[in-house]
Structure formats: structure tokens, C-alpha cells
Design a protein around this motif. Structure first.
Motif, short mmCIF file in Angstrom:
data_model
loop_
_atom_site.label_atom_id
_atom_site.label_comp_id
_atom_site.label_asym_id
_atom_site.label_seq_id
_atom_site.Cartn_x
_atom_site.Cartn_y
_atom_site.Cartn_z
N THR A 269 0.80 -1.22 0.00
CA THR A 269 0.00 0.00 0.00
C THR A 269 0.84 1.27 0.00
O THR A 269 0.27 2.36 -0.09
CB THR A 269 -0.91 0.02 1.24
OG1 THR A 269 -0.10 0.07 2.42
CG2 THR A 269 -1.80 -1.21 1.28
N ALA A 270 2.15 1.17 0.09
CA ALA A 270 2.99 2.36 0.23
C ALA A 270 2.85 3.30 -0.96
O ALA A 270 2.60 4.50 -0.81
CB ALA A 270 4.44 1.94 0.43
N GLN A 272 0.50 3.30 -3.25
CA GLN A 272 -0.89 3.72 -3.39
C GLN A 272 -1.21 4.89 -2.46
O GLN A 272 -1.94 5.81 -2.85
CB GLN A 272 -1.82 2.54 -3.08
CG GLN A 272 -1.70 1.37 -4.05
CD GLN A 272 -2.23 1.71 -5.43
OE1 GLN A 272 -2.94 2.69 -5.60
NE2 GLN A 272 -1.87 0.89 -6.41
N VAL A 273 -0.66 4.85 -1.25
CA VAL A 273 -0.87 5.96 -0.32
C VAL A 273 -0.27 7.25 -0.88
O VAL A 273 -0.85 8.34 -0.77
CB VAL A 273 -0.28 5.63 1.06
CG1 VAL A 273 -0.24 6.87 1.95
CG2 VAL A 273 -1.09 4.53 1.73
N SER A 274 0.91 7.12 -1.52
CA SER A 274 1.53 8.31 -2.11
C SER A 274 0.65 8.89 -3.20
O SER A 274 0.56 10.12 -3.36
CB SER A 274 2.91 7.97 -2.66
OG SER A 274 2.81 7.15 -3.81
N ILE A 276 -2.67 8.71 -3.34
CA ILE A 276 -3.81 9.35 -2.68
C ILE A 276 -3.41 10.73 -2.14
O ILE A 276 -4.11 11.73 -2.36
CB ILE A 276 -4.35 8.46 -1.54
CG1 ILE A 276 -4.93 7.16 -2.12
CG2 ILE A 276 -5.41 9.20 -0.74
CD1 ILE A 276 -5.29 6.15 -1.07
N LEU A 277 -2.27 10.78 -1.46
CA LEU A 277 -1.81 12.06 -0.91
C LEU A 277 -1.52 13.06 -2.03
O LEU A 277 -1.86 14.25 -1.92
CB LEU A 277 -0.57 11.83 -0.05
CG LEU A 277 -0.77 11.07 1.25
CD1 LEU A 277 0.57 10.81 1.93
CD2 LEU A 277 -1.70 11.83 2.19
#
Length: 387
Positions: A269-270, A272-274, A276-277
Motif C-alpha cells: 500500500t505504500a 498507493q498511499v503516495s 492518494i496524498l
């Protein structure tokens, strides 16, 4: 009998700011490639615009070279001129659009050699734009040229080429092997952050001056559109680099010290989180760009006689400021619409694309037919080719 104007006098009319024509044209070529709603032949039109930009860049470079060789003091004078010196940065900005166009149009059609060549060109551009940002800004500080340029917004330009490294990285990374893409993304986010923070310092004075002194002179109003650029290009760059990270960054990157038990649940998820942010940050920046765009548009309309103004000033190079920054704004809208999966936003972006191309054509026509300096430029180029 009227004395015939020499080629030296004609070419001396060409300044660094002429590269704003090239960078605007290159930006339009990239925009046409990214337009979400396409029709048959649009990519061909984009390639024609891109090739036209290459011709423009070479022609402007040729005339500047003739100017500086024929007049030894002209090069030093261009650096010391309080207005022209800030527009020296339009040359590397035009080069950035050429690199972007080569990646977007050339990568699907060429072999692996172009991917390697673009990677080498990227690192050369990073090195040169970083040196340019440091040395040029120091030079401006050293000669106190900021005090001689009362309108703050052109002071964004010396740091702009370095900031565009992030935009280039967002386009190049997805085509590079993973072990090359990661350093490109790191360099891109580094220089994007540098350019954006440097622009914040200029924004502070820019908005302070607007509040204190009001709108600038009529001839400087088109330069208000430059303020749209940093917000927009940062928005599109962070989304593009985050998308590149999803494709290319290893799952254990930056969290390789985690225990094997936690790695399996965190690592996928690392990236993917970037993304989103980055999308949320881009939306935040997009509205700041929209605000700056509206201020610039209203400022231009207020000059019209129908609204009680003194009349729109004649065509000049600052009018090209209405093209390149706004092109970044349209592409940022496209990127946001894509990550939000919003067809409504993408249709708005397509309409904005049509308007932006119309503005480019209008400014290009006005430059070619109404601006006296452009006539001198074309005449000088014709004489050079005939000699």
C-alpha cells in the motif's frame, strides 16, 4: 532616401524572452497529446505542432547567437538588463517542453534507444537547471536587480526550469526500468519541492504588492498569468510522479527495515498511499491556480473600454505569458479528472483545451502579423537563410 536597416540591427531586436514563444508552443503540443477526448488525427496535429516548435527554437537560438556574436556587449547587457535577465530562464523552459514532447510522441514510436537517451538528457537537464537556478538567482541578488524589477512575478522564472524537472520526471519515469525510475522520481520530487518553495517566497511579495499598490501597469497585466504556473505544474507533477511510483517503486522501498511480518501488510500500500496524498495535494493546489487565473483574467478584462478601462495594450512578448502557465493548468485538470475518474471533470478539461489552443492561435497570429519586432525577426531570418 531611407537608409536600409542592417541585419545586425534587425537581429538585435530578438531577446531571451522570445523563447516564451517556443515554450508556449511546446506546451500546446504536450497538451494535445494529453487531451482526454480525442479524434482521429489529433496526435498527428500534435506532432506537427511539436515539429513547428523545434523550428521555432532553432530559429530563435540562431538569431540570438547572431546578436551576441555581432555585438560583443549584448550578451553581458542581456544579463544586466533588469527585465530581460529574468526571461533568460525561458530558454531552459523551452528545452523542457522539447524533452516532454520527445517522450510523449517519440517513446511509442521509437526503440529502447530513445528511453536511454531521454534518461541521459534528463540528468543533464537536472544538472544544468540546478546550476542555472543557483547561479542566476545569486547573480540577481548580487546586482540588486530585484529592486529594478518592481513587478514581482517574473522573479519566479529563474527557479522555474529546475521545478520543471519534476514534471519531466513524472512523464519519463513510467517508461524507464525500475532501477532507473526510482532515482528519477527522487530527483523530480526534490527539484519540484525546491522550485515550489522558491515560488512561495515570490508569491508573498506578489500578493503583498497587489494589496498595497493594486494591479500592475497595463503592459504588465499579461504577466499576471505567470502566477498560475507553479501551482499548476506542481499539481500535475506530484500526481504524475505518484503514478510512476505505483508502477516502478519496489514494494519494500523506504520500509525495508520493517519486520517480515509487518512488511507483507504495509508494503503493497505504500505507493498507493503516495498517489492518494498526491491527488489531494493536487486538488488543493489546483484551486490556488484557479484563483490566480481568475485574478489575471479579470485584470485583463478591466482594461477593455467596454468595462471602463483605458484599452488593451498592443501586442508584445508578455502576451505569451497567457499560454504556457495556463497550459499547465489544463493538464493539471486532466490529471485530477483521471485520478478522480470523473468524466465531468475530463469534459471540462477538454473544453479548456479548446479554449487554450484558441488563445495560443490568437497570440501566435497577433505576434506574426501585428508585432513589429516579429516582422524584424522574420526578415532577419530570411536574410540569414539567403546569405
Amino acid at each position: 532616401m531611407e537608409k536600409k536597416t542592417s541585419i545586425r540591427d534587425r537581429v538585435s531586436q530578438v531577446t531571451w524572452g522570445w523563447f516564451s514563444i517556443s515554450m508556449a508552443t511546446g506546451g500546446i503540443a504536450v497538451l494535445l497529446y494529453n487531451t482526454p477526448h480525442r479524434f482521429a488525427g489529433l496526435e498527428t496535429i500534435g506532432k506537427i505542432v511539436y515539429i513547428f516548435n523545434l523550428v521555432l527554437f532553432k530559429a530563435i537560438s540562431l538569431c540570438l547567437a547572431i546578436r551576441f556574436v555581432s555585438r560583443r556587449a549584448a550578451l553581458k547587457g542581456s544579463f544586466q538588463h533588469p527585465n530581460e535577465t529574468h526571461f533568460i530562464a525561458t530558454c531552459p523552459l523551452a528545452l523542457a517542453t522539447i524533452i516532454l514532447g520527445a517522450s510523449t510522441y517519440g517513446t511509442p514510436a521509437c526503440g529502447p534507444w530513445l528511453i536511454t537517451a531521454l534518461r541521459v538528457v534528463f540528468w543533464i537537464y537536472v544538472a544544468l537547471s540546478t546550476l542555472q537556478a543557483i547561479l542566476h538567482n545569486w547573480y540577481l541578488y548580487h546586482l540588486h536587480l530585484a529592486s529594478k524589477q518592481p513587478f514581482a512575478i517574473p522573479r519566479l522564472l529563474p527557479s522555474f526550469p529546475a521545478m520543471l524537472s519534476g514534471t519531466i520526471a513524472s512523464v519519463l519515469a513510467s517508461h524507464q526500468p525500475a532501477h532507473h525510475a526510482v532515482p528519477i522520481l527522487v530527483a523530480g520530487i526534490t527539484l519540484q519541492g525546491f522550485g515550489f518553495v522558491m515560488s512561495l517566497f515570490i508569491y508573498a511579495e506578489y500578493f503583498y504588492r497587489l494589496n498595497k499598490d493594486g494591479l500592475p501597469a497595463a503592459t504588465e497585466r499579461p504577466e499576471l498569468f505567470i502566477a498560475v504556473g507553479p501551482w499548476s505544474f506542481t499539481a500535475l507533477a506530484v500526481i504524475g510522479m505518484a503514478e510512476g511510483a505505483v508502477q516502478k517503486v519496489p514494494v519494500d522501498w523506504l520500509i525495508s527495515s520493517s519486520s517480515p511480518e509487518s512488511l507483507s501488510s504495509i508494503a503493497p500500500t505504500a505507493a498507493q498511499v503516495s498517489l492518494i496524498l498526491a491527488s489531494l495535494v493536487a486538488i488543493f493546489l489546483w484551486f490556488l491556480a484557479f484563483y490566480s487565473l481568475c485574478i489575471a483574467i479579470l485584470s485583463m478584462f478591466s482594461l477593455c473600454r467596454v468595462f471602463g478601462g483605458q484599452g488593451v495594450p498592443p501586442m508584445s512578448l508578455p502576451w505569451w505569458s497567457m499560454v504556457f502557465p495556463n497550459t499547465g493548468f489544463v493538464i493539471a485538470t486532466i490529471r485530477i479528472g483521471t485520478v478522480l475518474q470523473s468524466e465531468a471533470v475530463l469534459w471540462v478539461a477538454s473544453a479548456m483545451t479548446i479554449l487554450q489552443v484558441a488563445v495560443w492561435l490568437a497570440v501566435l497570429a497577433a505576434t506574426g502579423w501585428l508585432d513589429y519586432n516579429t516582422v524584424l525577426f522574420l526578415t532577419a531570418l530570411e536574410m540569414v537563410l539567403e546569405s
